[in-house]
Design a protein around this motif. Sequence first.
Motif, PDB file in Angstrom:
ATOM      1  N   GLU A 167       8.335   9.196  -4.997  1.00 44.39           N
ATOM      2  CA  GLU A 167       8.600   8.768  -6.574  1.00 44.39           C
ATOM      3  C   GLU A 167       7.566   7.880  -6.973  1.00 44.39           C
ATOM      4  O   GLU A 167       7.043   7.950  -8.258  1.00 44.39           O
ATOM      5  CB  GLU A 167      10.076   8.159  -6.530  1.00 44.39           C
ATOM      6  CG  GLU A 167      11.359   8.950  -6.768  1.00 44.39           C
ATOM      7  CD  GLU A 167      12.536   8.235  -6.887  1.00 44.39           C
ATOM      8  OE1 GLU A 167      12.653   7.138  -7.283  1.00 44.39           O
ATOM      9  OE2 GLU A 167      13.564   8.796  -6.419  1.00 44.39           O
ATOM     10  N   ALA A 168       7.133   6.772  -6.102  1.00 46.15           N
ATOM     11  CA  ALA A 168       6.308   5.844  -6.703  1.00 46.15           C
ATOM     12  C   ALA A 168       4.885   6.678  -7.125  1.00 46.15           C
ATOM     13  O   ALA A 168       4.227   6.252  -7.935  1.00 46.15           O
ATOM     14  CB  ALA A 168       5.901   4.682  -5.553  1.00 46.15           C
ATOM     15  N   GLN A 169       4.521   7.671  -6.072  1.00 43.59           N
ATOM     16  CA  GLN A 169       3.179   8.156  -6.346  1.00 43.59           C
ATOM     17  C   GLN A 169       3.147   9.147  -7.627  1.00 43.59           C
ATOM     18  O   GLN A 169       2.423   9.101  -8.337  1.00 43.59           O
ATOM     19  CB  GLN A 169       2.944   9.178  -5.240  1.00 43.59           C
ATOM     20  CG  GLN A 169       2.464   8.227  -3.915  1.00 43.59           C
ATOM     21  CD  GLN A 169       2.542   9.156  -2.489  1.00 43.59           C
ATOM     22  OE1 GLN A 169       3.013  10.384  -2.514  1.00 43.59           O
ATOM     23  NE2 GLN A 169       1.814   8.657  -1.613  1.00 43.59           N
ATOM     24  N   GLU A 170       4.494   9.564  -7.732  1.00 49.49           N
ATOM     25  CA  GLU A 170       4.610  10.450  -9.051  1.00 49.49           C
ATOM     26  C   GLU A 170       4.185   9.444 -10.372  1.00 49.49           C
ATOM     27  O   GLU A 170       3.826   9.937 -11.004  1.00 49.49           O
ATOM     28  CB  GLU A 170       6.191  10.860  -9.205  1.00 49.49           C
ATOM     29  CG  GLU A 170       6.356  12.163  -8.130  1.00 49.49           C
ATOM     30  CD  GLU A 170       5.793  13.488  -8.555  1.00 49.49           C
ATOM     31  OE1 GLU A 170       5.866  13.585  -9.599  1.00 49.49           O
ATOM     32  OE2 GLU A 170       4.973  14.307  -7.649  1.00 49.49           O
ATOM     33  N   ASN A 181       2.734   6.878 -10.577  1.00 48.31           N
ATOM     34  CA  ASN A 181       1.307   6.619 -10.630  1.00 48.31           C
ATOM     35  C   ASN A 181       0.541   7.726 -11.533  1.00 48.31           C
ATOM     36  O   ASN A 181      -0.167   7.245 -12.196  1.00 48.31           O
ATOM     37  CB  ASN A 181       1.010   5.916  -9.564  1.00 48.31           C
ATOM     38  CG  ASN A 181       1.665   4.593  -9.131  1.00 48.31           C
ATOM     39  OD1 ASN A 181       2.049   3.868  -9.580  1.00 48.31           O
ATOM     40  ND2 ASN A 181       1.295   4.307  -7.624  1.00 48.31           N
ATOM     41  N   LYS A 182       0.702   8.731 -10.897  1.00 49.87           N
ATOM     42  CA  LYS A 182       0.386   9.881 -11.253  1.00 49.87           C
ATOM     43  C   LYS A 182       0.475  10.120 -12.731  1.00 49.87           C
ATOM     44  O   LYS A 182      -0.679  10.279 -13.769  1.00 49.87           O
ATOM     45  CB  LYS A 182       0.603  11.236 -10.608  1.00 49.87           C
ATOM     46  CG  LYS A 182      -0.337  12.245 -10.679  1.00 49.87           C
ATOM     47  CD  LYS A 182       0.401  13.399 -10.019  1.00 49.87           C
ATOM     48  CE  LYS A 182       0.738  13.426  -8.556  1.00 49.87           C
ATOM     49  NZ  LYS A 182       1.137  14.590  -8.143  1.00 49.87           N
ATOM     50  N   ASN A 183       1.865  10.015 -13.175  1.00 50.66           N
ATOM     51  CA  ASN A 183       2.127  10.176 -14.551  1.00 50.66           C
ATOM     52  C   ASN A 183       1.640   8.993 -15.526  1.00 50.66           C
ATOM     53  O   ASN A 183       1.117   9.188 -16.799  1.00 50.66           O
ATOM     54  CB  ASN A 183       3.776  10.472 -14.786  1.00 50.66           C
ATOM     55  CG  ASN A 183       4.306  11.557 -14.271  1.00 50.66           C
ATOM     56  OD1 ASN A 183       3.499  12.437 -13.988  1.00 50.66           O
ATOM     57  ND2 ASN A 183       5.658  11.626 -13.998  1.00 50.66           N
ATOM     58  N   SER A 184       1.455   7.911 -15.022  1.00 49.67           N
ATOM     59  CA  SER A 184       0.866   6.859 -15.894  1.00 49.67           C
ATOM     60  C   SER A 184      -0.633   6.723 -16.148  1.00 49.67           C
ATOM     61  O   SER A 184      -1.124   5.987 -16.622  1.00 49.67           O
ATOM     62  CB  SER A 184       1.513   5.439 -15.422  1.00 49.67           C
ATOM     63  OG  SER A 184       1.101   5.358 -14.206  1.00 49.67           O
ATOM     64  N   VAL A 186       0.813  -1.191   0.056  1.00 51.34           N
ATOM     65  CA  VAL A 186      -0.035   0.155   0.077  1.00 51.34           C
ATOM     66  C   VAL A 186       0.814   1.185  -0.181  1.00 51.34           C
ATOM     67  O   VAL A 186       0.475   2.420  -0.267  1.00 51.34           O
ATOM     68  CB  VAL A 186      -1.008  -0.071   1.209  1.00 51.34           C
ATOM     69  CG1 VAL A 186      -1.879  -1.271   1.060  1.00 51.34           C
ATOM     70  CG2 VAL A 186      -0.123  -0.165   2.509  1.00 51.34           C
ATOM     71  N   LEU A 187       2.168   1.319   0.282  1.00 60.08           N
ATOM     72  CA  LEU A 187       3.054   2.496   0.364  1.00 60.08           C
ATOM     73  C   LEU A 187       3.446   2.678  -1.080  1.00 60.08           C
ATOM     74  O   LEU A 187       3.439   3.921  -1.350  1.00 60.08           O
ATOM     75  CB  LEU A 187       4.251   2.168   1.303  1.00 60.08           C
ATOM     76  CG  LEU A 187       3.695   1.724   2.596  1.00 60.08           C
ATOM     77  CD1 LEU A 187       5.169   1.536   3.358  1.00 60.08           C
ATOM     78  CD2 LEU A 187       3.263   2.962   3.339  1.00 60.08           C
ATOM     79  N   ALA A 188       4.072   2.126  -1.660  1.00 60.95           N
ATOM     80  CA  ALA A 188       4.792   2.250  -3.094  1.00 60.95           C
ATOM     81  C   ALA A 188       4.499   1.202  -4.053  1.00 60.95           C
ATOM     82  O   ALA A 188       5.208   1.286  -4.966  1.00 60.95           O
ATOM     83  CB  ALA A 188       6.271   2.578  -2.634  1.00 60.95           C
ATOM     84  N   GLY A 189       3.652   0.362  -3.611  1.00 58.28           N
ATOM     85  CA  GLY A 189       3.355  -0.731  -4.697  1.00 58.28           C
ATOM     86  C   GLY A 189       4.194  -1.640  -5.014  1.00 58.28           C
ATOM     87  O   GLY A 189       4.397  -2.565  -5.741  1.00 58.28           O
TER      88      GLY A 189
END
Length: 694
Positions: free
Chosen positions: A686-689, A691-694, A550-553
């Motif tokens: 970084e992981a959230q970024e 996911n946002k971009n994809s 749940v934190l960074a996939g």
Amino acid sequence: MTDLSLYRNIGIFAHVDAGKTTTTERILKLTGKIHKIGEVHDGAATTDFMEQEQERGITIQSAATTCEWNGHRLNIIDTPGHVDFTIEVYRSLKVLDGGVGVFCGSGGVEPQSETNWRYANESEVARIIYVNKLDRLGADFFRVVKQVEDVLGANPLVMTLPIGREDDFVGVVDLLTRKAWIWDDSGDPLKYEIKDVPEDMVDQVEEWREKMVETALEQDDEAMEKYLDGEEPDIDTLKKCIRKGTIALDFFPTYCGSSFKNKGVQLVLDAVVDYLPDPTEVKPQPEVDLEGNETGKFAIVDPDRPLRALAFKIMDDRFGALTFIRIYSGRMEKGMTVLNSSIGKTERIGRLVEMHADSREELESAQAGDIVAVIGMKNVQTGHTLCDPKDPAILEPMVFPDPVISIAVAPKDKASAEKLGIAIGKMIQEDPSFRVETDEDSGETILKGMGELHLDIKIDILKRTHGIEVDVGKPQVAYRETITQRVEDSYTHKKQSGGSGQYAKIDYILEPAEPGTGFEFESTVTGGNVPREYWPAVEKGFASSMEKGVLAGYPCLDVKVNLFDGAFHAVDSSAIAFEIAAKAAYRQSIPKAGPQLLEPIMKVDVYTPEDNVGDVIGDLNRRRGMIKAQEPGVTGVRVKADVPLSEMFGYIGDLRTMTSGRGQFSMEFSHYAPCPKNVADEVIKEAQERNKNS
């Protein structure tokens, strides 16, 4: 029918740069397989036939070759020394009966030698030791012998002593015969004289010979008694005892020389024939069932028994896929059909060849004890068993470590995109420690490997061998997630939309499990509140969710789930309803269980000159390293530390700068450990970024 007692299946393994490939070249020259010697530093060695090997002067793939010595057939595998390719050493040792461990006379027992030695111990492979490069500055045979005892915990049985050292190294004394082998300066391995021991060495030779005789005779009580009564054993008795002790791994006959200067290699070849086991003298391979449990049966080395063979390496070359096979029992003939029992499919043996590095000789048949290659097998992968379709069995498979580093690659143009899939498919077959996956969110191709050099060479192979240009992202670390707290929770899945609905209620406990256990599930439901047939569905729901934290996939590790209660509906409940409930329960409860990011920690072994120890340790501390040990040696200091992988990118460049190019290091995966908060926050951001971009 060939006599198996005349076979020797051996591997040559050592630390990077100890002279394995050069030693193999000398063996091929002495056995008449090649007439001109190729040098590694010129990129012309026979067994280094990949362009990448010739350029970098290192061995990447293990190469197989066959030659003859004193009427014996030697199947030799030259293995890589670099830590990123230890997988090649591991799988070669798995199919060999004996090995030659090469150590550098000045470098001694280096980090990679330890890893290879450990693999050889695990595979129970008999070995002889060859201390090479005695013509080098700072070379000291006796120091290396001492290191073999202290660092490897092994028992070297010294069989030859060097005459002279460094530039004055001219030959060796054979302790068995008390004769000196002295080579001239022409560099021709065949130009030597056998003389009496030099006068200034007589006492030293007698002292070491006595040690050798006493150790050897421990294998034979009767000969030992005679020796204690003053009767000198003859050479045949000694050889018999040494052979027995070598095969039992009680000691390792130790030789010295300089392969580059062509001095001392003949005696190593004699030792391979005299002391290393033939295929019938090695513990037979155990057979296992489909679940991997031993059945108690063994593949006995005998050409008349049913076929049992192990595919230990796949290589793609200009003629198609080559599958290297060690035949343990039975015969393999051209045109016959064999069963790949690992996947239950049959294959036809089209062409059988005997390999000599990258050239080959066609064979009609091969038998137990042989190492051969088959051209054009379709479904065979490393570690698969080939056997008689009428008498199927599986040999103990190989276990490969998980990759710890990944990079994203994207083809530069449409033509490359089409070729990329095919090329990567071939590369995965060749190298089991290389994995590939597609990132579902971004559509990127992710390559995973054992280290920076490993992936570097894979990209190089894509470009050169397959002609594919790719854009390469920066290396990514294989983080993991886990939980730190126990949570008791409940989830009800209800869906009603006319007709029959879906209903499942589960009460469960999530708690941290022992490190390294992965995922554990147990059900303590009593009274049938959740019928037994739905338990696997709950387990499946949780297990599949663990793949994404749940934190960074990142995959979630070391979690234990206990299903202790719940409820069901006689009509609306189903396995799928309980699986959906478990997936939703995971999303609901993991955030409450104190989720935590874990990072891979590497076991780093740095070798540095004494003057630079302070800089090296300071630098490792800056990289969040924990220094475990410092071991002073003659030519420098070894520093052992545990360091997070994320801090080790580009380390080789920094180490060379600090040590004026003299430092070396190796690293391998050790364990996962919690990430410090500042690092975890950065990774999650970084992981959230992404996911946002994809």
